[in-house]
Design a protein around this motif. Structure first.
Motif, mmCIF file in Angstrom:
data_model
loop_
_atom_site.group_PDB
_atom_site.id
_atom_site.type_symbol
_atom_site.label_atom_id
_atom_site.label_comp_id
_atom_site.label_asym_id
_atom_site.label_seq_id
_atom_site.Cartn_x
_atom_site.Cartn_y
_atom_site.Cartn_z
ATOM 1 N N CYS A 139 1.172 0.906 -5.392
ATOM 2 C CA CYS A 139 0.798 1.444 -4.088
ATOM 3 C C CYS A 139 0.848 2.974 -4.080
ATOM 4 C CB CYS A 139 1.722 0.897 -3.003
ATOM 5 S SG CYS A 139 1.535 -0.864 -2.669
ATOM 6 N N VAL A 140 1.904 3.533 -4.668
ATOM 7 C CA VAL A 140 2.089 4.983 -4.645
ATOM 8 C C VAL A 140 1.107 5.678 -5.587
ATOM 9 C CG1 VAL A 140 3.722 6.834 -5.143
ATOM 10 C CG2 VAL A 140 4.499 4.783 -3.961
ATOM 11 N N ILE A 141 0.906 5.109 -6.766
ATOM 12 C CA ILE A 141 0.051 5.753 -7.766
ATOM 13 C C ILE A 141 -1.424 5.673 -7.391
ATOM 14 C CG2 ILE A 141 -0.730 5.629 -10.168
ATOM 15 C CD1 ILE A 141 2.093 4.715 -10.910
ATOM 16 N N SER A 142 -1.856 4.500 -6.909
ATOM 17 C CA SER A 142 -3.285 4.300 -6.656
ATOM 18 C C SER A 142 -3.771 5.034 -5.406
ATOM 19 C CB SER A 142 -3.579 2.811 -6.522
ATOM 20 O OG SER A 142 -2.976 2.285 -5.358
ATOM 21 N N ARG A 143 -2.955 5.070 -4.344
ATOM 22 C CA ARG A 143 -3.365 5.622 -3.050
ATOM 23 C C ARG A 143 -4.693 5.012 -2.607
ATOM 24 N NH1 ARG A 143 -0.701 10.503 -1.821
ATOM 25 N NH2 ARG A 143 1.388 10.351 -2.714
ATOM 26 N N SER A 144 -4.797 3.699 -2.746
ATOM 27 C CA SER A 144 -6.038 2.992 -2.473
ATOM 28 C C SER A 144 -5.870 2.073 -1.272
ATOM 29 C CB SER A 144 -6.464 2.181 -3.698
ATOM 30 O OG SER A 144 -7.481 1.268 -3.387
ATOM 31 N N PHE A 145 -6.931 1.982 -0.441
ATOM 32 C CA PHE A 145 -6.929 1.046 0.678
ATOM 33 C C PHE A 145 -6.789 -0.387 0.181
ATOM 34 C CE2 PHE A 145 -8.864 4.413 3.335
ATOM 35 C CZ PHE A 145 -8.129 4.228 4.489
ATOM 36 N N LEU A 146 -7.525 -0.719 -0.879
ATOM 37 C CA LEU A 146 -7.533 -2.090 -1.373
ATOM 38 C C LEU A 146 -6.163 -2.503 -1.893
ATOM 39 C CD1 LEU A 146 -10.962 -2.119 -3.254
ATOM 40 C CD2 LEU A 146 -10.431 -3.145 -1.041
ATOM 41 N N VAL A 147 -5.551 -1.645 -2.708
ATOM 42 C CA VAL A 147 -4.239 -1.957 -3.271
ATOM 43 C C VAL A 147 -3.194 -2.071 -2.164
ATOM 44 C CG1 VAL A 147 -2.396 -1.120 -4.779
ATOM 45 C CG2 VAL A 147 -4.778 -0.901 -5.492
ATOM 46 N N ALA A 148 -3.214 -1.115 -1.226
ATOM 47 C CA ALA A 148 -2.230 -1.140 -0.139
ATOM 48 C C ALA A 148 -2.414 -2.373 0.747
ATOM 49 C CB ALA A 148 -2.353 0.134 0.690
ATOM 50 N N ALA A 149 -3.662 -2.707 1.064
ATOM 51 C CA ALA A 149 -3.920 -3.875 1.905
ATOM 52 C C ALA A 149 -3.498 -5.162 1.206
ATOM 53 C CB ALA A 149 -5.402 -3.931 2.266
ATOM 54 N N ALA A 150 -3.800 -5.273 -0.096
ATOM 55 C CA ALA A 150 -3.408 -6.474 -0.841
ATOM 56 C C ALA A 150 -1.891 -6.599 -0.912
ATOM 57 C CB ALA A 150 -4.002 -6.422 -2.249
ATOM 58 N N ALA A 151 -1.188 -5.494 -1.207
ATOM 59 C CA ALA A 151 0.272 -5.536 -1.299
ATOM 60 C C ALA A 151 0.902 -5.876 0.045
ATOM 61 C CB ALA A 151 0.793 -4.189 -1.800
ATOM 62 N N LEU A 152 0.399 -5.269 1.120
ATOM 63 C CA LEU A 152 0.948 -5.532 2.448
ATOM 64 C C LEU A 152 0.723 -6.985 2.858
ATOM 65 C CD1 LEU A 152 2.289 -4.421 5.004
ATOM 66 C CD2 LEU A 152 0.026 -3.718 5.796
ATOM 67 N N ALA A 153 -0.476 -7.514 2.587
ATOM 68 C CA ALA A 153 -0.789 -8.900 2.959
ATOM 69 C C ALA A 153 0.061 -9.894 2.176
ATOM 70 C CB ALA A 153 -2.278 -9.167 2.725
ATOM 71 N N VAL A 154 0.194 -9.682 0.867
ATOM 72 C CA VAL A 154 0.962 -10.619 0.030
ATOM 73 C C VAL A 154 2.445 -10.559 0.377
ATOM 74 C CG1 VAL A 154 1.690 -11.116 -2.333
ATOM 75 C CG2 VAL A 154 -0.714 -10.668 -1.838
ATOM 76 N N ASN A 155 2.986 -9.367 0.564
ATOM 77 C CA ASN A 155 4.405 -9.246 0.929
ATOM 78 C C ASN A 155 4.684 -9.906 2.274
ATOM 79 O OD1 ASN A 155 5.335 -7.857 -1.355
ATOM 80 N ND2 ASN A 155 4.685 -5.887 -0.524
ATOM 81 N N THR A 156 3.784 -9.705 3.230
ATOM 82 C CA THR A 156 3.956 -10.335 4.543
ATOM 83 C C THR A 156 3.900 -11.856 4.421
ATOM 84 O OG1 THR A 156 2.942 -8.417 5.625
ATOM 85 C CG2 THR A 156 3.055 -10.468 6.881
ATOM 86 N N PHE A 157 2.959 -12.362 3.631
ATOM 87 C CA PHE A 157 2.852 -13.815 3.430
ATOM 88 C C PHE A 157 4.117 -14.376 2.786
ATOM 89 C CE2 PHE A 157 1.862 -17.298 0.489
ATOM 90 C CZ PHE A 157 1.374 -18.241 1.374
ATOM 91 N N LEU A 158 4.622 -13.699 1.752
ATOM 92 C CA LEU A 158 5.803 -14.193 1.055
ATOM 93 C C LEU A 158 7.024 -14.202 1.958
ATOM 94 C CD1 LEU A 158 5.392 -12.491 -2.442
ATOM 95 C CD2 LEU A 158 5.085 -14.905 -1.886
ATOM 96 N N MET A 159 7.179 -13.156 2.767
ATOM 97 C CA MET A 159 8.359 -13.070 3.615
ATOM 98 C C MET A 159 8.302 -14.041 4.798
ATOM 99 S SD MET A 159 9.420 -9.029 3.686
ATOM 100 C CE MET A 159 7.786 -8.318 3.622
ATOM 101 N N VAL A 160 7.115 -14.156 5.414
ATOM 102 C CA VAL A 160 7.004 -14.977 6.617
ATOM 103 C C VAL A 160 6.823 -16.452 6.279
ATOM 104 C CG1 VAL A 160 5.637 -15.388 8.697
ATOM 105 C CG2 VAL A 160 6.121 -13.042 7.964
ATOM 106 N N LYS A 161 5.920 -16.756 5.338
ATOM 107 C CA LYS A 161 5.616 -18.145 5.017
ATOM 108 C C LYS A 161 6.602 -18.742 4.006
ATOM 109 C CE LYS A 161 2.037 -18.626 7.661
ATOM 110 N NZ LYS A 161 2.065 -19.575 8.814
ATOM 111 N N LYS A 162 6.874 -18.016 2.928
ATOM 112 C CA LYS A 162 7.765 -18.533 1.894
ATOM 113 C C LYS A 162 9.235 -18.291 2.210
ATOM 114 C CE LYS A 162 4.484 -20.012 -0.811
ATOM 115 N NZ LYS A 162 4.305 -21.457 -1.089
#
Length: 259
Positions: free
Chosen positions: A32-55
Motif C-alpha cells: 500500500c505504501v510503496i505503490s500509492r495506487s488506487f487499485l492496491v489500496a482498494a483491494a487491501a481495504l476490501a480484503v481486510n474489511t472482509f476478513l475482519m467482519v466476515k471471518k
C-alpha cells in the motif's frame, strides 16, 4: 479493557497462526505504501474489511467506529492539499471571497483522494493485526524475528501499565464526579490537573512495587512468558501468497501506467 483488546479476544481469527497474520499485515502494508495506487489500496481495504467482519466476526458497527478515528485525521490533514486560497481560480472548483478564491485543482483532488485511500488501507492492515492477534502473540513473533529483548520487554511493561493507569484514572474520575468535580469548565480543568498529578505519583509507586515483586520472584533481566503456538495451515499460506501476488501485479500495473 480497551475496545481493541476486547475485539481481539473475541475474534474468530484469534487462533490462526500469528506469523501468518503478521506477514499478511506487514507485506500488504508495504504494498500500500510503496505503490500509492488506487487499485492496491482498494483491494487491501476490501480484503481486510472482509476478513475482519466476515471471518473474524467483528461487528461492522464497531469496525466503522474504529475507522472513523483515522478518517477524521485524514480529512483534516489533507484539507491543505485539496483546498487552496489563490487569486486565480483552478479547474476543479472556485468559491469567490472578495478578490480571492477558495479553490482547488483536479490533480490535487485526485492526489488527496489517493492519499486518503492509501492511508485507510494501511490503517486497515494494522487493525487486521491488532484486532485478531493478542499482544502476547505479537511479542512472540517479534522475539522469533530476533527483535531486541529490551524493546519487547518495554512493550510488554507499557502494555501492562496502560490498563493499570486506565483503571486508576477511571476510579479517580468516578470519585471526582461524585464530589461535583466537573460541575463547570474551571472545576473540570482543575480536576483534570489533579488527576494527572495523582496518576504520575501512583504510576511511580506501582512501577517500584512491580520491580520489587519481579526481583522477589527471581527476575534476572529477562521476562519469560508462556506462549501457545498455533499450527500453520497450507490453505492459509496459499491464500496469502495468492493475494500478495495480485497486489504485486497491481503495483507493477500502476507503475507502468504512470510512465
Amino acid at each position: 479493557m480497551i475496545l481493541i483488546d476486547k475485539l481481539c479476544y473475541r475474534s474468530a481469527l484469534r487462533y490462526v497462526n500469528a506469523e501468518e497474520k503478521f506477514a499478511f499485515a506487514v507485506i500488504t502494508l508495504l504494498f500500500c505504501v510503496i505503490s500509492r495506487s488506487f487499485l492496491v489500496a482498494a483491494a487491501a481495504l476490501a480484503v481486510n474489511t472482509f476478513l475482519m467482519v466476515k471471518k473474524g466476526k467483528i461487528p461492522i458497527n464497531l469496525y466503522v467506529r474504529l475507522m472513523r478515528i483515522p478518517i477524521a485525521f485524514l480529512l483534516l490533514g489533507t484539507l491543505a492539499i485539496l483546498v487552496n486560497i489563490a487569486e486565480t481560480p483552478l479547474d476543479a472548483f472556485a468559491i469567490p471571497v472578495g478578490e480571492w478564491y477558495i479553490t482547488g485543482s483536479v490533480s490535487s483532488l485526485w492526489f488527496g483522494l489517493r492519499l486518503i485511500l492509501t492511508a485507510l488501507a494501511a490503517v486497515s492492515c494494522l487493525y487486521f493485526l491488532s484486532l485478531n492477534t493478542t499482544m502476547m502473540d505479537i511479542l512472540g513473533v517479534l522475539s522469533r524475528l530476533h527483535c531486541p529483548a529490551l524493546l519487547t520487554e518495554l512493550m510488554l511493561l507499557i502494555y501492562r501499565f496502560i490498563f493499570l493507569l486506565m483503571e486508576t484514572a477511571s476510579e479517580i474520575t468516578t470519585a471526582q464526579h461524585s464530589r461535583l468535580g466537573n460541575k463547570d469548565f474551571r472545576t473540570s480543568v482543575k480536576s483534570f490537573g489533579s488527576m494527572g498529578a495523582v496518576l504520575f505519583i501512583r504510576a511511580m509507586k506501582r512501577s517500584n512495587a512491580l520491580y520489587d515483586a519481579m526481583e522477589a520472584r527471581g527476575y534476572d533481566g529477562k521476562i519469560r512468558v508462556l506462549r501457545k503456538n498455533y499450527p500453520v495451515k497450507a490453505k492459509e499460506i496459499a491464500g496469502i501468497i495468492l493475494f500478495e501476488a495480485v497486489l504485486l501485479m497491481l503495483t507493477v500495473l500502476s507503475w507502468s501506467m504512470r510512465k
